[in-house]
Enzyme design. Structure first.
Site, PDB file in Angstrom:
ATOM      1  N   ASP A 174       4.244  -6.897  -1.277  1.00  0.00           N
ATOM      2  CA  ASP A 174       5.140  -6.848  -2.431  1.00  0.00           C
ATOM      3  C   ASP A 174       5.461  -5.389  -2.766  1.00  0.00           C
ATOM      4  O   ASP A 174       4.604  -4.518  -2.704  1.00  0.00           O
ATOM      5  CB  ASP A 174       4.477  -7.547  -3.627  1.00  0.00           C
ATOM      6  CG  ASP A 174       5.463  -7.877  -4.729  1.00  0.00           C
ATOM      7  OD1 ASP A 174       5.746  -9.070  -4.931  1.00  0.00           O
ATOM      8  OD2 ASP A 174       5.965  -6.936  -5.383  1.00  0.00           O
ATOM      9  N   ASN A 186       5.973 -18.894  -8.414  1.00  0.00           N
ATOM     10  CA  ASN A 186       6.761 -18.944  -9.640  1.00  0.00           C
ATOM     11  C   ASN A 186       8.051 -19.704  -9.361  1.00  0.00           C
ATOM     12  O   ASN A 186       8.687 -19.497  -8.323  1.00  0.00           O
ATOM     13  CB  ASN A 186       7.078 -17.521 -10.118  1.00  0.00           C
ATOM     14  CG  ASN A 186       5.820 -16.755 -10.491  1.00  0.00           C
ATOM     15  OD1 ASN A 186       4.867 -17.330 -11.004  1.00  0.00           O
ATOM     16  ND2 ASN A 186       5.815 -15.456 -10.227  1.00  0.00           N
ATOM     17  N   HIS A 245       9.057 -18.166  -2.454  1.00  0.00           N
ATOM     18  CA  HIS A 245       8.024 -17.231  -1.979  1.00  0.00           C
ATOM     19  C   HIS A 245       6.701 -17.556  -2.637  1.00  0.00           C
ATOM     20  O   HIS A 245       6.645 -17.978  -3.788  1.00  0.00           O
ATOM     21  CB  HIS A 245       8.413 -15.773  -2.242  1.00  0.00           C
ATOM     22  CG  HIS A 245       8.828 -15.495  -3.653  1.00  0.00           C
ATOM     23  ND1 HIS A 245      10.088 -15.806  -4.122  1.00  0.00           N
ATOM     24  CD2 HIS A 245       8.157 -14.951  -4.694  1.00  0.00           C
ATOM     25  CE1 HIS A 245      10.178 -15.449  -5.393  1.00  0.00           C
ATOM     26  NE2 HIS A 245       9.014 -14.940  -5.779  1.00  0.00           N
ATOM     27  N   HIS A 298       3.087 -15.880  -3.678  1.00  0.00           N
ATOM     28  CA  HIS A 298       2.348 -14.638  -3.895  1.00  0.00           C
ATOM     29  C   HIS A 298       0.888 -14.867  -3.484  1.00  0.00           C
ATOM     30  O   HIS A 298       0.249 -15.816  -3.962  1.00  0.00           O
ATOM     31  CB  HIS A 298       2.332 -14.248  -5.372  1.00  0.00           C
ATOM     32  CG  HIS A 298       3.673 -13.964  -5.978  1.00  0.00           C
ATOM     33  ND1 HIS A 298       4.131 -12.686  -6.205  1.00  0.00           N
ATOM     34  CD2 HIS A 298       4.641 -14.790  -6.429  1.00  0.00           C
ATOM     35  CE1 HIS A 298       5.330 -12.736  -6.778  1.00  0.00           C
ATOM     36  NE2 HIS A 298       5.659 -14.006  -6.929  1.00  0.00           N
TER      37      HIS A 298
HETATM   38  P1  AMP Z   1       8.922 -13.611  -8.518  1.00  0.00           P
HETATM   39  O1  AMP Z   1       8.966 -12.874  -9.816  1.00  0.00           O
HETATM   40  O2  AMP Z   1       7.873 -14.665  -8.441  1.00  0.00           O
HETATM   41  O3  AMP Z   1      10.300 -14.114  -8.138  1.00  0.00           O
HETATM   42  O4  AMP Z   1       8.491 -12.547  -7.445  1.00  0.00           O
HETATM   43  C1  AMP Z   1       9.393 -11.724  -6.779  1.00  0.00           C
HETATM   44  C2  AMP Z   1       8.580 -10.613  -6.186  1.00  0.00           C
HETATM   45  O5  AMP Z   1       9.352  -9.979  -5.199  1.00  0.00           O
HETATM   46  C3  AMP Z   1       8.171  -9.522  -7.195  1.00  0.00           C
HETATM   47  O6  AMP Z   1       6.749  -9.430  -7.204  1.00  0.00           O
HETATM   48  C4  AMP Z   1       8.835  -8.275  -6.645  1.00  0.00           C
HETATM   49  O7  AMP Z   1       8.046  -7.136  -6.821  1.00  0.00           O
HETATM   50  C5  AMP Z   1       9.018  -8.621  -5.192  1.00  0.00           C
HETATM   51  N1  AMP Z   1      10.107  -7.966  -4.491  1.00  0.00           N
HETATM   52  C6  AMP Z   1      11.406  -7.889  -4.859  1.00  0.00           C
HETATM   53  N2  AMP Z   1      12.129  -7.256  -3.929  1.00  0.00           N
HETATM   54  C7  AMP Z   1      11.266  -6.930  -2.939  1.00  0.00           C
HETATM   55  C8  AMP Z   1      11.399  -6.267  -1.691  1.00  0.00           C
HETATM   56  N3  AMP Z   1      12.565  -5.786  -1.260  1.00  0.00           N
HETATM   57  N4  AMP Z   1      10.293  -6.112  -0.916  1.00  0.00           N
HETATM   58  C9  AMP Z   1       9.096  -6.580  -1.336  1.00  0.00           C
HETATM   59  N5  AMP Z   1       8.918  -7.218  -2.498  1.00  0.00           N
HETATM   60  C10 AMP Z   1       9.976  -7.388  -3.295  1.00  0.00           C
END
Ligand code: AMP
Length: 112
Positions: A30, A85, A98, A100
């Site tokens: 992340d 989420n 996705h 986590h």
């Molecule tokens: P969510 O809030 O559950 O949709 O999680 C989205 C996650 O994607 C967050 O923890 C962000 O930090 C992560 N994220 C967004 N863009 C990127 C990226 N380009 N590379 C890696 N992680 C990302």
């Protein structure tokens, strides 16, 4: 979907160091880690969220891959958390399914 950042990561259009990849799934760190280990596991195929999944095999590949990543990082002994989420109130910010994988510290419960 063409603008989906996670589709671009999965296709290689955005170069990314994968923690794990196979024909169905990729996993990568992340960008904004919330724990010492914070890996995202995503299906290569685009689903806007968990609510959009219409094929149970997506769950088997996603969860199986997440456990493989946890094993490869040696997380079994101390433990880890998997979170998906979904939607606005679920705290989802990227509209591509996705998972986590979080570990490396004591994680609070209940979540905020
Ligand atoms: P969510 O809030 O559950 O949709 O999680 C989205 C996650 O994607 C967050 O923890 C962000 O930090 C992560 N994220 C967004 N863009 C990127 C990226 N380009 N590379 C890696 N992680 C990302």
């Amino acid at each position: 979907m063409n603008e989906c950042i996670f589709c671009k990561i999965a296709s290689g259009e955005i170069p990314t160091n994968y923690v794990y990849s196979d024909e169905n799934v990729v996993a990568f760190n992340d960008l904004n880690p919330q724990a010492p280990v914070h890996v995202l596991v995503i299906p290569r195929q685009h689903y806007a969220s968990s609510a959009a999944v219409d094929d149970p095999s997506v769950w088997s590949s996603l969860l199986d891959s997440a456990v493989k990543v946890a094993r490869s990082l040696g997380l079994e002994e101390k433990g880890y958390r998997m979170v998906i989420n979904t939607g606005e109130q679920g705290g989802q910010s990227v509209p591509h399914l996705h998972l986590h994988l979080l570990a490396g510290r004591n994680l609070g419960w209940p979540p905020g």
